[in-house]
Design an enzyme around this catalytic site. Sequence first.
Site, PDB file in Angstrom:
ATOM      1  N   THR A  90       0.832  -1.199   0.000  1.00 17.97           N
ATOM      2  CA  THR A  90       0.000   0.000   0.000  1.00 17.97           C
ATOM      3  C   THR A  90       0.862   1.241   0.000  1.00 17.97           C
ATOM      4  OG1 THR A  90      -1.626   1.331   1.147  1.00 17.97           O
ATOM      5  CG2 THR A  90      -0.255  -0.027   2.536  1.00 17.97           C
TER       6      THR A  90
ATOM      7  N   ASP B  62      -0.227   3.873   1.036  1.00 12.41           N
ATOM      8  CA  ASP B  62      -0.648   4.628   2.218  1.00 12.41           C
ATOM      9  C   ASP B  62       0.285   4.418   3.407  1.00 12.41           C
ATOM     10  OD1 ASP B  62      -2.982   5.675   0.978  1.00 12.41           O
ATOM     11  OD2 ASP B  62      -3.928   3.722   1.201  1.00 12.41           O
TER      12      ASP B  62
ATOM     13  N   MET C 213      -2.361  11.811  -2.095  1.00 12.76           N
ATOM     14  CA  MET C 213      -3.108  10.673  -1.565  1.00 12.76           C
ATOM     15  C   MET C 213      -2.732  10.388  -0.113  1.00 12.76           C
ATOM     16  SD  MET C 213      -2.955   8.082  -4.810  1.00 12.76           S
ATOM     17  CE  MET C 213      -4.004   8.370  -6.233  1.00 12.76           C
ATOM     18  N   GLY C 214      -3.362   9.333   0.427  1.00 19.48           N
ATOM     19  CA  GLY C 214      -2.919   8.887   1.747  1.00 19.48           C
ATOM     20  C   GLY C 214      -4.015   8.480   2.711  1.00 19.48           C
ATOM     21  N   ARG C 215      -5.216   8.208   2.229  1.00 19.18           N
ATOM     22  CA  ARG C 215      -6.302   7.725   3.088  1.00 19.18           C
ATOM     23  C   ARG C 215      -6.341   8.495   4.408  1.00 19.18           C
ATOM     24  NH1 ARG C 215      -7.355   1.385   2.788  1.00 19.18           N
ATOM     25  NH2 ARG C 215      -5.263   1.384   3.644  1.00 19.18           N
TER      26      ARG C 215
ATOM     27  N   GLU D 265      -5.188  14.403   1.119  1.00 18.05           N
ATOM     28  CA  GLU D 265      -6.512  14.497   0.490  1.00 18.05           C
ATOM     29  C   GLU D 265      -7.666  14.334   1.479  1.00 18.05           C
ATOM     30  OE1 GLU D 265      -6.839  11.365  -2.428  1.00 18.05           O
ATOM     31  OE2 GLU D 265      -6.492   9.796  -0.956  1.00 18.05           O
TER      32      GLU D 265
END
Lengths: 409, 409
Positions: A140, A142, A187-189, A244
Amino acid sequence: MPKIKGNLIIGQSGGATAVINSSLAGAVAEALRHEEVGEIYGMLDGVQGLLQEQLIDLRAQVGTPQKLDELKHTPSAALGMCRYKLNDSERERILAILKKYNIRYFLYAGGNDSADTCHRLDLMSREAGYELHAIGIPKTIDNDLPQMDHCPGYGSIARFLAIATQDSGIDSQAAHLVHPIKLIEVMGRNAGWVAASAVLGKRREEDAPHLIYTPERRLDPARFLQDVQEVYKKYGYCVAVIGETVRGPDGKTLGTQAEPYLVDSFGHKYYHGPAHYLMGLIIKELGITARYDKPGTIQRMSMLCASPVDLDEAWEAGAVAARRAIGGETGLMVTLLRGQDENGGYKCEYGVTALENIANTEHKMPVSYINAAGNFVTQDFIDYALPLIGGPIPAYLKLDRAALVKTSL
Amino acid sequence: MPKIKGNLIIGQSGGATAVINSSLAGAVAEALRHEEVGEIYGMLDGVQGLLQEQLIDLRAQVGTPQKLDELKHTPSAALGMCRYKLNDSERERILAILKKYNIRYFLYAGGNDSADTCHRLDLMSREAGYELHAIGIPKTIDNDLPQMDHCPGYGSIARFLAIATQDSGIDSQAAHLVHPIKLIEVMGRNAGWVAASAVLGKRREEDAPHLIYTPERRLDPARFLQDVQEVYKKYGYCVAVIGETVRGPDGKTLGTQAEPYLVDSFGHKYYHGPAHYLMGLIIKELGITARYDKPGTIQRMSMLCASPVDLDEAWEAGAVAARRAIGGETGLMVTLLRGQDENGGYKCEYGVTALENIANTEHKMPVSYINAAGNFVTQDFIDYALPLIGGPIPAYLKLDRAALVKTSL
């Protein structure tokens, strides 16, 4: 000479990365070394393809060192991916398919949802008394899987953003008379690992990025405007990186306070992200021209920017998973841990943890990696992350703008 | 031994590219070879900085082969840029500065607005009887300058988009169950050269991009939806590239038909671009999940993706400009023309044209480069553009998804 014990299958799941094919290649390379492995199957589109018997023959398609090296250097998921939750009603169907293809080794590369799938499959086969060795391969961008130091895929998005932010920085400085403020939404949850990585190309205090906002801390818009204005006054331009999912004082992602710009036929609402909202604030409240970039999917699967360290570790994570499964273990996910080489430098070591420790858990950035003001990262974070991108990125020449010519004419 | 005739100054103007510093380095390298050149100045932030006497000493800062090579490989405008139109009231001021610093050679890298500035300066100095040799160096990712085959900067954004579109393509195919439709909105002012370049990584008919819409042709939304659905039915996913100024049937840029999402204090209106609008259409009308990427400024100044051909040509364009100015010419812009090498292959030749032929004129794509349906480019375009990115981009491994395993068990 050991008897063939059964066939091996491997799948990829969740958002693709630059290095998930390296894990696939590493697993196949390892499987090829074991005589107890018969066929080496790839499932198309994760378990969703497996349920439809969408299997291809990886021994035939990539069973040579040259093909495996090509696969290693191909970004995104070569087998295709899915976001699919196995449910109990599919238990008989999937067990029948495993038996039909005599699959005894099951490798699944993905994040925590994929760990959950792998875990369910392990439980289903145990309960049915079907011998299956199911091992997860972490993946991932993330970087938010628990039980490990870092995740394959993270080093490469980090390297991309280190380079992209450095590039944006020199571009924004060059354009300071026209477009002095640049926001970059990444990004990055729910964790800030990706946003934080933008710092990794920074060399001088005046270099971009000047501000980094991660989802671990709520963002106060008034404070944000102060931050931007301070940097702008000091350097004449400002580059701020925004996760985000950065939340406002109300705990909701910035941007979702407004009306959705679109509602689809299922009632899903589409909102602008934090950078769109914050750009509007800067323009309206500070009266300064601002723009934002949102690099999109390219940030997570650019092979040109891939970290060589990440590429090699992803391969090894795949190889370890295959070795563990073939060695008889099951219900585990490979973990990447931080060791030390003989000179005290960075070294990755590989372990395992139970799949149930991974599924449905997120590992956020520790407090010590974010500064007190919540608008930048600390040296501790840089020390942690720099080895993962393969060391410093290439430096550019910077002209000394302060050394103005004096003429006595 | 020739007497020093005067000093040389160079400036950069307009949106930066990956290779505008290569032109700067090429010009400095050439100037260093001529004994009649005294000081070699860089103006910070174009003529706007010149008006404030913001000059730096390039001989001191980058006067070695090693520094010039570092400068060549640094993206964006190292001197800074401006978007500033010289007006007649500044005539005395700027002539006084030229005299004060004994500037006799004036080089200015930019697009058509910058050619206009260079042209005005040439006229001002002629009228004042001040000997100045003013030569423009072409620079624009838009590739829309008249009188030349192509522009420095274009080959590099083209190479970036060829790679990014290939990457997006394999990612969208991998994610076809979740996110099958991807739109990519790219730069390009009023011409489609940049959008068209996305084709340059395509190898097979099923590869991305499947559709390309350039500003030269109006886009009919109903027809667009048909196009997308056809591709989606055929391949299970679709990647469409959209120029940022693509117009609808009413002749206005798609997206500006809606209300602006922001109006700043000067009354400037901010609109979403075509991809945002078209994504909404796909979701609402076709009921298919769609996303769009807008690579932002990174597309035009990524050094990692820079075309080696473009880098070398930009250097040479700078060198030719310096040579022409020092040789006594003025009022010209360097042009890049297409010649042939001894094997009939691509070769760039360098000419000049009057600055007034460049200023305020746009060169759009010829009809023969766009297909009849207006939704893709032709082989003629590919033949034209491929040499500019330095030949084919690296290929990735592609698994054969159709070769499904058959089992008789």
